[in-house]
Design a protein around this motif. Structure first.
Motif, PDB file in Angstrom:
ATOM      1  N   SER A  96      31.172  44.031  36.274  1.00  0.00           N
ATOM      2  CA  SER A  96      31.126  43.473  37.659  1.00  0.00           C
ATOM      3  C   SER A  96      31.473  42.060  37.667  1.00  0.00           C
ATOM      4  N   GLY A 116      32.775  38.234  36.376  1.00  0.00           N
ATOM      5  CA  GLY A 116      33.729  37.812  35.520  1.00  0.00           C
ATOM      6  C   GLY A 116      33.479  36.790  34.742  1.00  0.00           C
ATOM      7  N   ASN A 136      42.450  37.493  42.583  1.00  0.00           N
ATOM      8  CA  ASN A 136      41.374  38.065  42.638  1.00  0.00           C
ATOM      9  C   ASN A 136      41.067  38.785  43.887  1.00  0.00           C
ATOM     10  N   PRO A 137      40.930  40.084  43.855  1.00  0.00           N
ATOM     11  CA  PRO A 137      40.516  40.849  42.801  1.00  0.00           C
ATOM     12  C   PRO A 137      41.901  42.035  42.476  1.00  0.00           C
ATOM     13  N   SER A 141      44.838  37.130  35.617  1.00  0.00           N
ATOM     14  CA  SER A 141      43.181  37.160  35.816  1.00  0.00           C
ATOM     15  C   SER A 141      42.492  38.139  34.868  1.00  0.00           C
ATOM     16  N   PHE A 154      40.387  40.867  35.882  1.00  0.00           N
ATOM     17  CA  PHE A 154      40.383  41.941  36.317  1.00  0.00           C
ATOM     18  C   PHE A 154      41.294  43.088  36.690  1.00  0.00           C
ATOM     19  N   ARG A 176      36.445  47.260  41.574  1.00  0.00           N
ATOM     20  CA  ARG A 176      37.034  46.251  40.528  1.00  0.00           C
ATOM     21  C   ARG A 176      36.144  46.105  39.259  1.00  0.00           C
ATOM     22  N   ALA A 218      35.916  44.079  35.709  1.00  0.00           N
ATOM     23  CA  ALA A 218      36.279  42.826  34.862  1.00  0.00           C
ATOM     24  C   ALA A 218      36.406  43.364  33.266  1.00  0.00           C
TER      25      ALA A 218
END
Length: 407
Positions: free
Chosen positions: A33, A35, A177-178, A323, A325, A377, A379
Motif C-alpha cells: 500500500s 510507497g 501518482n497513482p 514512479s 506504483f 493501487r 506499490a
C-alpha cells in the motif's frame, strides 16, 4: 468545553494509506500500500549518516553544500541555471517543501488546479493554506487530458496548478501518482501555454525524476519556454535513495519565491535533520552508474507486478512509465468495489493495497464516473522476496478459470 478545532482541520480525515499500512503491521500482512522500500538504503549513504552523527552533526544546521549539488544536478540534467544561494530551499522532505510552497504563494480563496485522480497530500496542503482545489478529471482508461475541460477550469481566481511529469524524445510523460499517466507533447504545451496566458505558477512534484522506465528521460517543466520563472520544483532524496524516513527535500524557485518558502520553512521546522543533510552530500555525489542501476531495478519490479496482475485477471491496459506504483483496474466481472476488494484481499490473501477511490475527489465526480471505485493501487518498491511472497498469496486465490476468486 466547546471544541476549539479550526474549520479546515475538521475537514481533514486520516490518510487511508497510513491506516492500511498500520493494518498491514497489525495483521502481519504484505504491505503493497505505502510507497516506501522494505529493502536497505545504499550502504555508502548509511555510512555517511552514521559518520555525521559520530562527528556530532546533531544540532540545528543548514548545509549550503546540498544547494550547490542540487543546482549542479539541475544544470547537468536539465540545462537550467539555478543560483544555489538564492533559488533553493532545503526542507523536511518533498511534503514540507510542497506545503511551504502553498503557504508562500496562496491567499485565501485562491484556486489551484489539480489533475484528478491525484495524490491526497496536495488537496490538504492547498486547503490549509486557504486555497481552493479545482480538479480537472483525466479520462480513463489511459487518463487523457481533455483540453476543453482543462481550459474551462481557469478563472480570475486561479493562482497555480500542480503537475509532475517527464519528457522523452517522442513523448512527454508523467510519473503520476497513482496512475502512471502519460501526457502527450501537445498536452504539456497546452498546460504551459495556459500558465503563460493566465500568468499563473506551476508547482511540480519531481520525486520520481530518477525512477523512469523503458529508456525514458526526465525533463523538468521548468525547461519549457518562459516556464523557469513561473515554476516551483519540489523533490527529495526519499525515493531515489530509499530513505523515505530521512525527510530531506527541497524546493527550487525564483529567488523571491524561494525566500518566502525559506521563511516559512524556518518558522515551522527551522531545519531538516542535521546528520541526514550531511549524508545528502554523499548521496547527491553518487555515480551515474547508481542511477542507471536504480532504473533497471525498479523497471524489473514494475514488470514483475504488472505480469502478476495480468496473470490473475486484471485488464492492465497500460503500464506505468515512472514512479513506484501500478494503478490497476478491476475487471468487469468483479462485482466488488475497490474498498471491498482491498478488504477481501487483506482477509483472504494477507496482502494490503490501496483503494483507488481515495485518489479521486467529489468536485470532479458525476454519476457517470463509476470508474472511480474500480481501481486499486499497488506499490512495487519492495524487495523481490516480498513481491514473490505477495505473488504466492495472490495466486493462491486463483480459481481453475485462472482468475482470482475475488473476481
Amino acid at each position: 468545553m466547546e471544541e476549539k478545532l479550526s474549520a479546515v482541520t475538521k475537514t481533514i480525515t486520516p490518510s487511508p494509506i497510513q491506516q492500511l499500512s498500520l493494518l498491514a503491521q497489525r495483521c502481519n500482512a504484505i504491505n503493497l500500500s505505502q510507497g516506501f522500500p522494505d529493502f536497505p538504503a545504499p550502504s555508502h549513504i548509511k555510512e555517511a549518516a552514521i559518520s555525521a552523527i559520530n562527528s556530532d552533526f546533531n544540532q540545528y544546521r543548514h548545509v549550503q553544500g546540498i544547494c550547490e549539488y542540487v543546482a549542479c544536478k539541475m544544470k547537468q540534467t536539465q540545462g537550467l541555471d539555478v543560483d544555489p544561494l538564492t533559488d533553493i530551499v532545503i526542507c523536511c522532505g518533498q511534503s514540507e517543501a510542497f506545503a511551504a510552497t502553498m503557504f508562500a504563494i496562496i491567499d485565501q480563496g485562491d484556486e489551484v488546479i489539480l489533475f484528478d485522480p491525484s495524490y491526497e497530500t496536495y488537496d490538504t496542503c492547498i486547503r490549509l493554506a486557504g486555497g481552493v482545489p479545482v480538479y480537472v478529471p483525466l479520462d480513463p482508461p489511459c487518463w487523457k487530458l481533455d483540453p476543453d475541460k482543462f481550459i474551462k477550469s481557469f478563472t480570475a481566481k486561479t493562482k497555480a496548478l500542480v503537475v509532475n511529469r517527464k519528457e522523452t524524445d517522442t513523448k512527454w510523460h508523467s510519473p503520476h501518482n497513482p496512475t502512471g499517466k502519460v501526457f502527450t507533447k501537445d498536452d504539456l504545451e497546452i498546460i504551459a501555454g495556459a500558465c503563460r496566458t493566465w500568468d499563473i505558477l506551476a508547482v511540480t512534484d519531481e520525486v520520481y525524476e530518477h525512477i523512469t522506465f523503458d529508456n525514458e528521460k526526465h525533463i523538468s517543466l521548468a525547461t519549457l519556454p518562459e516556464m523557469q520563472k513561473r515554476t516551483i520544483v519540489t523533490s527529495s532524496l526519499s525515493k531515489t535513495f530509499s530513505v523515505t524516513g530521512w525527510r530531506i527535500g527541497w524546493a527550487i524557485a525564483p529567488a523571491r519565491i524561494a525566500l518566502a518558502i525559506q521563511n516559512i520553512h524556518v518558522k515551522v521546522t527551522d531545519c531538516a535533520p542535521a546528520p541526514f543533510q550531511e549524508a545528502a552530500l554523499t548521496a547527491l555525489r553518487s555515480s551515474p552508474q547508481y542511477f542507471d542501476s536504480l532504473r533497471r531495478d525498479y523497471q524489473s519490479r514494475r514488470d514483475f507486478i504488472h505480469e502478476l496482475l495480468v496473470k490473475v485477471g486484471f485488464p492492465m491496459q497500460f503500464r506505468p512509465m515512472g514512479s513506484v506504483f501500478v494503478f490497476a483496474e478491476l475487471p468487469e466481472s468483479c462485482t466488488l468495489s475497490d474498498v471491498e476488494f482491498v478488504e477481501q484481499l487483506i482477509k483472504q490473501a494477507g496482502v494490503v493495497a490501496v483503494p483507488g477511490s481515495g485518489f479521486f475527489h467529489k468536485s470532479s465526480c458525476s454519476s457517470t464516473f463509476s470508474y472511480q471505485s474500480r481501481y486499486i493501487r499497488f506499490a512495487f518498491c519492495k524487495s523481490f522476496d516480498t513481491l514473490n511472497i505477495a505473488a504466492q498469496k495472490i495466486t493462491g486465490l486463483v480459481k481453475e478459470t485462472g482468475r482470482l476468486e475475488l473476481f
